[in-house]
Write an enzyme that holds these catalytic residues in place. Structure first.
Site, mmCIF file in Angstrom:
data_model
loop_
_atom_site.group_PDB
_atom_site.id
_atom_site.type_symbol
_atom_site.label_atom_id
_atom_site.label_comp_id
_atom_site.label_asym_id
_atom_site.label_seq_id
_atom_site.Cartn_x
_atom_site.Cartn_y
_atom_site.Cartn_z
ATOM 1 N N ASN A 1 0.797 -1.238 0.000
ATOM 2 C CA ASN A 1 0.000 0.000 0.000
ATOM 3 C C ASN A 1 0.826 1.283 0.000
ATOM 4 O OD1 ASN A 1 0.706 -0.464 2.648
ATOM 5 N ND2 ASN A 1 -1.348 -0.167 3.482
ATOM 6 N N ARG B 1 10.952 3.742 5.831
ATOM 7 C CA ARG B 1 10.691 3.854 7.264
ATOM 8 C C ARG B 1 11.471 2.789 8.038
ATOM 9 N NH1 ARG B 1 4.446 4.255 9.146
ATOM 10 N NH2 ARG B 1 4.495 2.010 9.280
ATOM 11 N N LYS C 1 12.351 -7.449 1.642
ATOM 12 C CA LYS C 1 11.465 -8.214 0.760
ATOM 13 C C LYS C 1 10.199 -7.383 0.543
ATOM 14 C CE LYS C 1 8.065 -10.640 0.726
ATOM 15 N NZ LYS C 1 7.450 -10.294 -0.574
ATOM 16 N N SER D 1 -0.367 -7.541 7.301
ATOM 17 C CA SER D 1 -1.572 -7.991 8.001
ATOM 18 C C SER D 1 -1.239 -8.632 9.350
ATOM 19 C CB SER D 1 -2.314 -9.001 7.130
ATOM 20 O OG SER D 1 -1.475 -10.109 6.869
ATOM 21 N N GLU E 1 4.221 -3.835 12.485
ATOM 22 C CA GLU E 1 3.203 -2.804 12.206
ATOM 23 C C GLU E 1 2.079 -3.519 11.475
ATOM 24 O OE1 GLU E 1 3.403 0.061 13.422
ATOM 25 O OE2 GLU E 1 5.533 0.413 13.778
ATOM 26 N N CYS F 1 -3.522 1.135 6.724
ATOM 27 C CA CYS F 1 -3.799 0.612 8.067
ATOM 28 C C CYS F 1 -4.329 1.728 8.960
ATOM 29 C CB CYS F 1 -2.537 0.013 8.653
ATOM 30 S SG CYS F 1 -1.153 1.139 8.528
ATOM 31 N N GLU G 1 -11.007 -4.785 8.533
ATOM 32 C CA GLU G 1 -10.460 -3.627 7.825
ATOM 33 C C GLU G 1 -11.091 -3.598 6.446
ATOM 34 O OE1 GLU G 1 -6.099 -4.439 8.083
ATOM 35 O OE2 GLU G 1 -6.062 -2.283 8.381
ATOM 36 N N SER H 1 0.533 10.359 10.440
ATOM 37 C CA SER H 1 1.848 9.871 10.016
ATOM 38 C C SER H 1 2.854 11.016 9.944
ATOM 39 C CB SER H 1 1.739 9.216 8.644
ATOM 40 O OG SER H 1 0.822 8.152 8.707
HETATM 41 P P1 NAP Z 1 0.308 -9.131 3.887
HETATM 42 O O1 NAP Z 1 -0.405 -10.136 3.095
HETATM 43 O O2 NAP Z 1 0.472 -9.356 5.327
HETATM 44 O O3 NAP Z 1 1.717 -8.954 3.179
HETATM 45 C C1 NAP Z 1 2.696 -8.078 3.657
HETATM 46 C C2 NAP Z 1 4.051 -8.593 3.249
HETATM 47 O O4 NAP Z 1 4.295 -9.857 3.841
HETATM 48 C C3 NAP Z 1 4.222 -8.790 1.749
HETATM 49 O O5 NAP Z 1 5.551 -8.476 1.399
HETATM 50 C C4 NAP Z 1 3.955 -10.267 1.588
HETATM 51 O O6 NAP Z 1 4.560 -10.832 0.456
HETATM 52 C C5 NAP Z 1 4.607 -10.799 2.834
HETATM 53 N N1 NAP Z 1 4.110 -12.104 3.247
HETATM 54 C C6 NAP Z 1 2.912 -12.689 2.999
HETATM 55 N N2 NAP Z 1 2.848 -13.903 3.581
HETATM 56 C C7 NAP Z 1 4.037 -14.097 4.193
HETATM 57 C C8 NAP Z 1 4.584 -15.154 4.966
HETATM 58 N N3 NAP Z 1 3.902 -16.260 5.228
HETATM 59 N N4 NAP Z 1 5.836 -15.013 5.445
HETATM 60 C C9 NAP Z 1 6.541 -13.910 5.197
HETATM 61 N N5 NAP Z 1 6.093 -12.868 4.488
HETATM 62 C C10 NAP Z 1 4.840 -12.962 3.987
HETATM 63 O O7 NAP Z 1 -0.337 -7.716 3.801
HETATM 64 P P2 NAP Z 1 -0.765 -6.937 2.482
HETATM 65 O O8 NAP Z 1 -1.966 -7.594 1.955
HETATM 66 O O9 NAP Z 1 0.370 -6.835 1.572
HETATM 67 O O10 NAP Z 1 -1.077 -5.480 3.107
HETATM 68 C C11 NAP Z 1 -2.279 -5.164 3.770
HETATM 69 C C12 NAP Z 1 -2.150 -5.257 5.277
HETATM 70 O O11 NAP Z 1 -1.022 -4.532 5.777
HETATM 71 C C13 NAP Z 1 -3.331 -4.684 6.006
HETATM 72 O O12 NAP Z 1 -3.776 -5.571 7.007
HETATM 73 C C14 NAP Z 1 -2.804 -3.394 6.639
HETATM 74 O O13 NAP Z 1 -3.470 -2.969 7.767
HETATM 75 C C15 NAP Z 1 -1.395 -3.726 6.895
HETATM 76 N N6 NAP Z 1 -0.579 -2.529 6.965
HETATM 77 C C16 NAP Z 1 -0.132 -2.096 8.183
HETATM 78 C C17 NAP Z 1 0.633 -0.952 8.300
HETATM 79 C C18 NAP Z 1 1.132 -0.479 9.631
HETATM 80 O O14 NAP Z 1 2.067 0.295 9.678
HETATM 81 N N7 NAP Z 1 0.562 -0.908 10.746
HETATM 82 C C19 NAP Z 1 0.968 -0.238 7.156
HETATM 83 C C20 NAP Z 1 0.511 -0.694 5.925
HETATM 84 C C21 NAP Z 1 -0.257 -1.854 5.850
HETATM 85 P P3 NAP Z 1 3.678 -11.132 -0.877
HETATM 86 O O15 NAP Z 1 3.317 -9.817 -1.423
HETATM 87 O O16 NAP Z 1 4.613 -11.901 -1.746
HETATM 88 O O17 NAP Z 1 2.471 -11.919 -0.432
#
Ligand code: NAP
Ligand code: MG
Length: 487
Positions: A161, A169, A184, A239, A260, A294, A391, A451
């Site tokens: 996102n 960061r 990564k 997530s 995060e 998020c 969310e 932010s």
């Molecule tokens: P995600 O599915 O959790 O993926 C985030 C990252 O983790 C990606 O690089 C993803 O790679 C990787 N990943 C996925 N499965 C993994 C595993 N089993 N082991 C290691 N790495 C893995 O999240 P998203 O769909 O990309 O982003 C949306 C989420 O991020 C939302 O829940 C949002 O709230 C959260 N978010 C939080 C913040 C914060 O600062 N708190 C900021 C932004 C977003 P791939 O792309 O290859 O799957």
């Protein structure tokens, strides 16, 4: 909008793995496609790292670690400062790149680039603010000397996102602290991260200090690094579900986690609020990155006496947002990042409407190519609607009403998340009183945006562990060491 319109933009973007200061394909030749979510066309093919590549990146990081950690803080700071200037000099190119792989409209992308670069400026300054202390042990009279050392190799995993800002960061504080990293990036958005590599080189970051490994095999690649004893920090943004898995994996070698995770932000408008200011704040809190944040306001709680005025004005503003390819002039709302994200929004809205919510504007996905969903406002959302718990991650505002302060604090806190809350009131003492009772790591008080590189970003409860930005961000990449001395 056709692919040829942005050919030049993509012509010199690297698409291989960046390991030890050089470019190479994946060890087994695997590649993955990057899609423009506005056209659903493939715009690039990027190397997809294997476990062997991850090990090569750790070797490179290990080889470079000692020299980098021993550099004078000022030298590391000057390099980060240079990286800040180089990004800003190319900010338009970075903004366009974010737009084509993530979808967000260009003004939004420009905001992200400025925010992203600022982490390098901030940590250039923070690199030289090393703190330590000397005191006398009360009983023994020994001197207690406290100083900080680089924690070691950091594995950084980022979401799609904010492809630039989530990377900087983490990289900014790690480099300032003297740690090498392996980044990564998310598979949907690897290009922006890869485009940072030449910036690091030009700024003077030595080979091996920043390694960038896009990979579709995230579980295996990140898992292999977490089970390698050389890794000392796992910094993850994404997530809660994936964060939980990484915490389990980190437990084996006691790797320090910075997490995060997800949010479910309440946006509370009291009866004494300036309604126009609240609408303005709501636009930012809801629509930054089309709601794919998020920090996005997920549950709007508006006092019943101002509900009508707020909802009408807010819906009017949302209705006026133009939908289209994020590179096109005048577009405010680009596509969502992929079909899965768009479909989740469709199903959450249909669930809410089925349970009695009323659509003031938007409410249906756009047919044709691209994962478009219009800015949407729902009122009369019922307590059993799923979007109050999940969310939404899309441009949908769900409004409910409330009567009294204690009641709304309890409702706002009734979630396993605790990232950010927003409060609008004309009475600052009420604002502070309510903020202190909210179980959220950050509160926007009469503001729709929290932010800031100079502030500690992070969540309570299942929204995370640790903080990014501010002075706290660098501490995540430092170990505290104390020497007990007799002199
Ligand atoms: P995600 O599915 O959790 O993926 C985030 C990252 O983790 C990606 O690089 C993803 O790679 C990787 N990943 C996925 N499965 C993994 C595993 N089993 N082991 C290691 N790495 C893995 O999240 P998203 O769909 O990309 O982003 C949306 C989420 O991020 C939302 O829940 C949002 O709230 C959260 N978010 C939080 C913040 C914060 O600062 N708190 C900021 C932004 C977003 P791939 O792309 O290859 O799957
Ligand atoms: Mg994902």
């Amino acid at each position: 909008m056709t692919v040829s319109n942005y050919d030049n933009l993509l012509a010199d973007v690297p698409t291989d793995l960046y390991i030890g200061g050089s470019w190479r394909p994946a060890s087994d030749g695997a590649r993955m496609d990057v899609i423009d979510p506005a056209t659903e066309e493939t715009i690039a093919s990027v190397a997809s790292a294997s476990v062997d590549d991850a090990m090569a990146a750790l070797d490179a990081a290990e080889g470079a670690a000692v020299e980098w950690g021993a550099r004078k803080p000022r030298e590391r700071g000057e390099i980060l400062r240079k990286a800040f200037e180089l990004i800003m000099a190319e900010s338009e190119r970075f903004a366009r790149l974010i737009t084509v792989e993530n979808g967000k409209a260009l003004p939004d992308s420009r905001g992200e680039v400025a925010y992203a670069a600022e982490f390098f400026r901030w940590y250039a300054e923070e690199a030289v603010r090393g703190i330590g202390e000397i005191s006398m042990a009360p009983s023994s009279g020994a001197r207690i000397v406290v100083q900080h050392k680089p924690a070691g190799i950091g594995v950084l995993v980022t979401p799609w996102n904010f492809p630039a800002a989530m990377a900087t960061r983490k990289i900014g504080p790690a480099l300032a602290a003297g740690c090498p990293v392996v980044l990564k990036p998310a598979s949907e958005t690897p290009l922006t991260a890869l485009a940072l590599a030449p910036i690091f080189e030009e700024a003077g970051v030595p080979p091996g200090i920043v390694n960038i490994l896009p990979s579709r095999r995230s579980g295996a690649v990140v898992g292999s690094m977490l089970s390698d004893l050389r890794v000392r920090v796992i910094s993850f943004t994404g997530s809660t579900e994936v964060g939980r898995k990484l915490l389990h994996a980190a437990a084996d070698n006691i790797v320090r986690p910075v997490m995060e995770l997800g949010g479910n932000a309440p946006f509370i408008v009291f009866e004494d609020a300036d309604v126009d200011a609240a609408v303005e704040g709501a636009m930012v809190a809801k629509m930054r990155n089309m709601g794919e944040a998020c920090t996005a306001a997920n549950r709007f709680y508006v006092h019943e006496s101002v509900h009508e005025a707020f909802a009408t004005k807010f819906a009017e503003r949302m209705k006026g947002l133009a939908l289209g390819h994020g590179l096109d002039d005048g577009v405010a709302v680009g596509p969502l990042v992929n079909a899965e994200t768009r479909d989740k929004v469709v199903s959450l809205v249909s669930d809410a409407v089925g349970k009695g919510a009323r659509v003031l504007t938007g409410g249906a996905a756009v047919d044709g190519k691209g994962f478009f969903y219009p800015a949407t406002v729902l009122t009369g959302v019922t307590d059993d609607a799923q979007l109050l718990r999940d969310e939404i991650f899309g441009p949908v505002a769900a409004i409910q009403t409330f009567r009294d302060e204690a009641e709304i604090i309890a409702r706002a806190n009734a979630t396993e998340y605790g990232l950010v809350a927003y409060v609008y009131t004309g009475d600052l003492s009420r604002g502070m009183r309510v903020s202190e009772k909210l179980d959220f790591g950050m509160v926007g008080l009469n503001r729709g945006l929290v932010s800031d590189p100079a502030a500690p970003f992070g969540g309570m409860k299942q929204s995370g562990i640790g903080r990014e930005g501010a002075h706290e961000g660098i501490m995540e990449f430092l170990e505290t060491q104390y020497v007990s001395v007799t002199w």
